[in-house]
Every structure is written in C-alpha cells, then in structure tokens.
Write an enzyme that holds these catalytic residues in place. Structure first.
Site, short mmCIF file in Angstrom:
data_model
loop_
_atom_site.label_atom_id
_atom_site.label_comp_id
_atom_site.label_asym_id
_atom_site.label_seq_id
_atom_site.Cartn_x
_atom_site.Cartn_y
_atom_site.Cartn_z
CB THR A 173 13.77 -16.67 -19.51
OG1 THR A 173 13.51 -17.97 -18.98
CG2 THR A 173 14.22 -15.76 -18.38
CG HIS A 188 12.39 -26.14 -17.54
ND1 HIS A 188 13.14 -26.88 -18.42
CD2 HIS A 188 12.79 -24.85 -17.70
CE1 HIS A 188 13.95 -26.08 -19.09
NE2 HIS A 188 13.76 -24.84 -18.66
CG ASN A 205 17.09 -25.72 -21.77
OD1 ASN A 205 17.35 -26.55 -22.64
ND2 ASN A 205 16.19 -24.77 -21.93
CE1 TYR A 261 18.57 -22.88 -15.74
CE2 TYR A 261 17.15 -23.65 -17.51
CZ TYR A 261 18.01 -22.70 -16.99
OH TYR A 261 18.31 -21.57 -17.71
CG ASN A 284 22.55 -23.43 -17.54
OD1 ASN A 284 23.19 -22.39 -17.43
ND2 ASN A 284 21.22 -23.45 -17.62
#
Length: 505
Positions: A145, A300, A303, A305, A360
């Site tokens: 990112t 994805h 992580n 999400y 996260n």
C-alpha cells in the site's frame, strides 16, 4: 525523519502524473515541461510534521504487513499532515555505488559468468510454472500500500504505471491492495477497481507492465471494520462480521485534503441478507480487473481485513451460517473464491492468508485448527497459489531462529495446501534461497526490498548492495520515495538517472 511530508493534499499528484505519462508515451505535457526519462530527481523543501512520528509508526507497520511483518500498529495522535512546499529543481539522488562509470570488459565477463553459474545452482533463479504462466525465476513483488492514487476518485495514474513498470523484473507483481467498492476502502488515497475511471487507470498500469515484459495480479480488498465513516459512502458506518470496535486509528483525508489519524468507530454487523451483496462486490471487482488487463487476481483474506475478520473467532461472533464453527467462518471466503473463479478460472486466482497474524486487532482461539481447515478447503479448488504472510518474520529480520509455533503453522499449511505456496516477509537473499531449497515455499515475495530496488533480481544475481528504503515516503506524497529509486545500471551511468522537471510546482 523531520522535514519529509508523508501525505499530500488532494490532487497534488496530477501534474506528476502528466510527466509520468510523458515518460510512458514519449510526448511532452501541455504545460511544456521537459520530458521525463523514468521518474523524479528533485529536492523538496518540506514543512515539519508535528504528528509525523505517530503517523509513521502506524503506517510503517501497515506497509510491513503488506509485505508480511507482525509488529503492533501504534495508533495515537490526530494532527493533520500537511502538504510539502517545493523548492527549485535540484538533483538529490546520486549514485550510492562506488562505481559510477560503466564496468570494465573484464568485470562484465566475470559478472556474466557468475550469473550463469548462479542460475544453475540457486533455486531463486530457477523457472517455475505458476498456473498458466511460466515464471523466469522465483522472486515476486509483494503487495505494498502506497496511498498514491490520483484524487479525486482513487484512480491509478501514469505515475503509478511507471512505478509498477520499473519493477517488472519481478517474476510476478502482486498489486497494492485495491478496494472493490467505496465501502471496502479503509485508507486515504488507495486505488479502487469499482468504476470505469479506475478501470482505465489500471489499464495504464497493466499496459506499462506488459510492455516492460512483466506480469501483474491485482489484489482485491475489502477492509471491513478497518475504516471510518469519512471514507464510507454517505458517511455510513463501516461493516464487519460483528459489531466489535478495533483498537487503533484510521488514516483519513480531512476537510482540508490532508492526511489525518482518527479513532476507529464501532462497526455495523452485516445482516445475513447483505452477504450476497459483499460477494457481488468481489465479482464486480474481478470482472473489472479482467477488463483492466491484469493477468490474474489475489483475494486479500489476511491482515485483519473483512474476510480475515470472518475467519477469526476473535472478530466473528455471529450465530448464523457465517459464524460459529470454522466451516461457517470460512464460508464467505470460499463463496468469494468460487464466484471469482467463474470469472477468471482457478489457475489465475490466488488467496492471501495471515495465520497467527495480530495486525488490525485480529485473533483466533485455535489458529492451527482454523487455518489448517481453510488451507485444506482452498486446496480443493486448484488455485494458482496460496500466499502466506510469514508468521516467522520477526525472527527472520533479527537473524534469529523462528518461533516453533510459527514453524508448526507453516508446516501445517504446507501439508494441507498441496499447490503452489508463496511466503512473504523478512527474507533476504540467503534466507529466501534456504527456504526454497528446504521446500518450505515454492516462491518468495519481497515487499520493501522491491520498493527501494526496482531491479532487485539483478542485484541478487550480482550480490550487489541494496538501496535502503525511506519510511518517511511510504504513504502518500508524490514521486519522491516512489519512482526515484535507482537501478544498478543508473548508478553506474549505463542508463540515464530518473529525473523530471518539477517547475510546475
């Protein structure tokens, strides 16, 4: 670290994009600025950043996780990040190599001989069949990112196209995480793949990569609860499997067009009848990616999400068909996989997971059971690959022996998923070669090393020095720290150094 701007105001990349387009298409911009040959070589006079250390701490970690790290996100501070003021044009990127001229004939012969021997003996440089694609070696570029999509609209630009084209020596590029809807966005200035302008922007990227001889998969992304109402359509709450507020801070664009950290909010739990709409967002993203000309997609599911939030028991407290048992928590991911396979075919679809991940604010009561089950289920689809964020990254980066728990998890994933396995995080030349030889992975992906070394495979072949990456320029901003890293050939004077006329500022 002071006097470097991390984020820019809305729209400040547009003129840089014009010059990147000049480089890609061989023409001059309407503003009459000089033609660029590759990227930017300039000195920027930047304002000091009161909240810089706080913002950098959190976002450095997000980029580490893009390429596989595991340290905790520091979320504190809400001061605005301001746009830098530029000075006159000046060269600041000079060769860091002791050899500024072209190598001698004897040196060139020696290097060619070494490269030929290396290609025979090192697994890193052996070809590999990935789905329908024959890869020339086993070094991939991990998703990173960078928060540099053109505004407004989160549209990939010529500058982004140049960035990826510079790194096309990777056997495969996995793009930065790309939101499949506005609802799926969680950070300021990240690119999307949910409207026609974004499709056209990504087509610039894919055409540039293909022209340079590279391959690129697009990573499809929905962040779930890792967002903020200011990033959501109509200021709505972010969605999640359960209404559990994550720890930490969201990175948003404030009313002044500046980057700012603000606390996460309590997300809204998705209703069961909404789940098919989430799946349709992935299908739309997959179709748009196909239209944009990428070579495949990566889902994805790592992580912390949305899909990872469904997988992990710490973030999924649902009592319907998408919660409770491991099979139920994995249901959404598997339905998404099945749906996008119908668009792409299994041999051009990969999935990314982060077993033992904590980024996260994610956690699971029994990660070996959860991710072992998920890997076994994914094995049934004949996917192009499974991509793992390395749970042993911290030890690798410190030169230590990996934690036994991390090794058990990696061995379990290798056992349950019999297809191509990619691992990202913490590798250098020697550890990557060692893990390939030991059969722990089939391919190794590099993040920050590719960020700072566009010609990383060439540097590894020659056992050359590596450029150091600049954390101050990871997120937001323009060309500096993005398209101005030098290749070996540029350091030696064999190719022109990247530069652009910045007088437009």
């Amino acid at each position: 670290m002071a006097n470097i701007a991390l984020a820019t105001r809305r729209g400040t990349n547009r003129e840089v994009d014009d010059k990147a387009a000049t480089c890609l298409h061989g023409s001059r911009t309407a503003k009459g600025t000089t033609e660029i040959t590759a990227a930017v070589e300039t000195r920027i006079e930047s304002s000091s950043l009161g909240a810089f250390d706080t913002l950098l701490s959190g976002f450095r970690h997000h980029l580490y996780l893009s390429c596989g790290a595991t340290t905790a996100l520091l979320g504190a501070g809400t001061e605005a990040i301001t746009q830098p003021r530029s000075a006159d044009v000046a060269d600041v990127v000079e060769s860091s190599s002791p050899r500024n001229g072209a190598p001698s004939a004897s040196t060139a012969v020696l290097e060619n001989t070494m490269e030929q021997q290396q290609a025979v003996t090192e697994t890193l440089f052996q070809p590999f069949q990935l789905g329908r694609y024959k890869l020339p070696h086993r070094m991939l570029m991990a998703p990173l990112t960078r928060s540099r999509a053109r505004q407004p609209g989160n549209v990939p630009s010529p500058m982004n196209a140049l960035y990826y084209a510079q790194r096309s020596s990777a056997a495969l590029i996995v793009s930065e995480a790309t939101q499949i809807s506005q609802q799926g966005q969680g950070y300021a200035w990240t690119p999307g793949i949910h409207n026609l302008d974004q499709v056209e922007g990504w087509r610039l990227v894919t055409e540039a990569v293909h022209k340079a001889g590279g391959l690129i998969f697009m990573q499809l992304w929905h962040v779930g609860r890792i967002s903020h109402p200011s990033l959501q359509p109509d200021g709505m709450l972010p969605v999640a499997p359960s209404s559990i507020k994550p720890k930490g801070m969201a990175f948003i664009e404030n009313e002044s067009g500046e980057g700012e950290l603000v606390p996460f909010v309590n997300p809204r739990a998705l209703e069961t009848e909404e789940i098919p709409y989430i799946e349709k967002q992935y299908v739309r993203g997959a179709k748009n990616a196909l239209e944009a000309g990428v070579d495949g997609i990566e889902i994805h599911a790592a992580n912390g999400y949305l899909l990872d939030q469904f997988l992990n028991s710490g973030t999924n407290r649902r009592a319907d068909a998408y919660g409770g048992s491991v099979e139920n928590r994995a249901r959404l991911l598997l339905e998404v996989v099945e749906a996008v396979i119908r668009v792409w075919g299994a041999d051009r679809v990969g999935v990314r997971l982060s077993p033992l991940g904590t980024f996260n604010d994610i956690c699971d009561q029994d990660p070996e059971k959860t991710f072992g089950c998920v890997a076994k289920k994914l094995n049934e689809y004949g996917l192009a690959y499974l991509h793992l964020v390395n749970p042993a990254i911290a030890e690798l980066e410190e030169g230590m022996e990996p934690d036994p728990r991390a090794i058990r998890m990696l061995d379990l994933m290798r056992k349950k998923f019999r297809g191509t396995l990619i691992i990202t995080g913490g590798f250098d030349h020697d550890t990557a070669e060692s893990w390939l030889k030991e059969g722990r992975a089939d391919l190794i992906a590099f993040g920050r090393k590719f960020l700072a070394n566009p010609d990383l495979p060439n540097r590894f072949r020659r056992y050359a020095h590596l450029n150091a990456d600049d954390p101050a320029t990871y997120y937001g901003g323009g060309a500096i720290g993005y398209i101005d890293y030098l290749t070996l050939a540029q350091e030696r004077g064999e190719e022109p150094k990247p530069h652009v006329d910045e007088r437009w500022r």
